[in-house]
Scaffold this motif. Structure first.
Motif, PDB file in Angstrom:
ATOM      1  N   UNK A 164       0.799  -1.224   0.000  1.00  0.00           N
ATOM      2  CA  UNK A 164       0.000   0.000   0.000  1.00  0.00           C
ATOM      3  C   UNK A 164       0.825   1.264   0.000  1.00  0.00           C
ATOM      4  N   UNK A 165       2.109   1.151  -0.277  1.00  0.00           N
ATOM      5  CA  UNK A 165       2.994   2.324  -0.272  1.00  0.00           C
ATOM      6  C   UNK A 165       3.067   3.008  -1.626  1.00  0.00           C
ATOM      7  N   UNK A 166       2.831   2.264  -2.719  1.00  0.00           N
ATOM      8  CA  UNK A 166       2.795   2.847  -4.067  1.00  0.00           C
ATOM      9  C   UNK A 166       1.371   2.730  -4.579  1.00  0.00           C
ATOM     10  N   UNK A 167       0.804   3.863  -4.962  1.00  0.00           N
ATOM     11  CA  UNK A 167      -0.560   3.901  -5.493  1.00  0.00           C
ATOM     12  C   UNK A 167      -0.582   3.835  -7.004  1.00  0.00           C
ATOM     13  N   UNK A 168       0.449   4.381  -7.639  1.00  0.00           N
ATOM     14  CA  UNK A 168       0.559   4.370  -9.104  1.00  0.00           C
ATOM     15  C   UNK A 168       1.992   4.735  -9.472  1.00  0.00           C
ATOM     16  N   UNK A 169       2.410   4.274 -10.646  1.00  0.00           N
ATOM     17  CA  UNK A 169       3.755   4.579 -11.115  1.00  0.00           C
ATOM     18  C   UNK A 169       3.825   4.317 -12.608  1.00  0.00           C
ATOM     19  N   UNK A 170       4.588   5.136 -13.291  1.00  0.00           N
ATOM     20  CA  UNK A 170       4.794   4.891 -14.704  1.00  0.00           C
ATOM     21  C   UNK A 170       5.649   5.959 -15.345  1.00  0.00           C
ATOM     22  N   UNK A 171       6.292   5.600 -16.466  1.00  0.00           N
ATOM     23  CA  UNK A 171       7.160   6.542 -17.166  1.00  0.00           C
ATOM     24  C   UNK A 171       6.349   7.561 -17.976  1.00  0.00           C
ATOM     25  N   UNK A 172       6.956   8.704 -18.189  1.00  0.00           N
ATOM     26  CA  UNK A 172       6.374   9.686 -19.095  1.00  0.00           C
ATOM     27  C   UNK A 172       6.542   9.168 -20.520  1.00  0.00           C
ATOM     28  N   UNK A 173       5.619   9.504 -21.392  1.00  0.00           N
ATOM     29  CA  UNK A 173       5.630   9.003 -22.771  1.00  0.00           C
ATOM     30  C   UNK A 173       6.899   9.389 -23.527  1.00  0.00           C
ATOM     31  N   UNK A 174       7.504  10.523 -23.163  1.00  0.00           N
ATOM     32  CA  UNK A 174       8.706  10.957 -23.879  1.00  0.00           C
ATOM     33  C   UNK A 174       9.987  10.326 -23.336  1.00  0.00           C
TER      34      UNK A 174
END
Length: 96
Positions: free
Chosen positions: A36-46
């Motif tokens: 429950x420590x990370x709710x969302x994560x992801x790279x920027x499209x560029x």
């Protein structure tokens, strides 16, 4: 618990380092999702960075956690911005 938005900045010349260590980085993040420590994560499209949404007791707790990121230990992150965030509507609003 507070919610924090974390922005990673990547140098273009760190692409090979990130590619090599991405499996460990994502495994680390997946474990934090389960806690429950990370709710969302992801790279920027560029490809210039990433946005990560964490829960933490305070900024000190967050910074301690971020030091454990495999990307941090291999120098894949050239810059970082952390901001405490209070979502008012949407999927994360019920958490504050």
């Amino acid at each position: 618990m507070s919610i924090f938005a974390v922005e990673y900045v990547y140098d273009a010349d760190s692409a090979s380092i990130r590619e090599e260590h991405r499996p460990r980085h994502r495994q680390w993040l997946s474990g934090l999702v389960e806690e429950g420590r990370v709710l969302a994560s992801g790279p920027f499209a560029d490809g210039a960075g990433a946005l990560l949404i964490f829960t933490a007791e305070d900024e000190s707790d967050l910074l301690s956690l971020l030091k454990q990121d495999p990307f941090a230990s291999v120098g894949a992150i050239s810059g970082m911005k952390t901001t405490q965030w209070s979502p008012a509507v949407g999927a994360f609003a019920h958490l504050v």
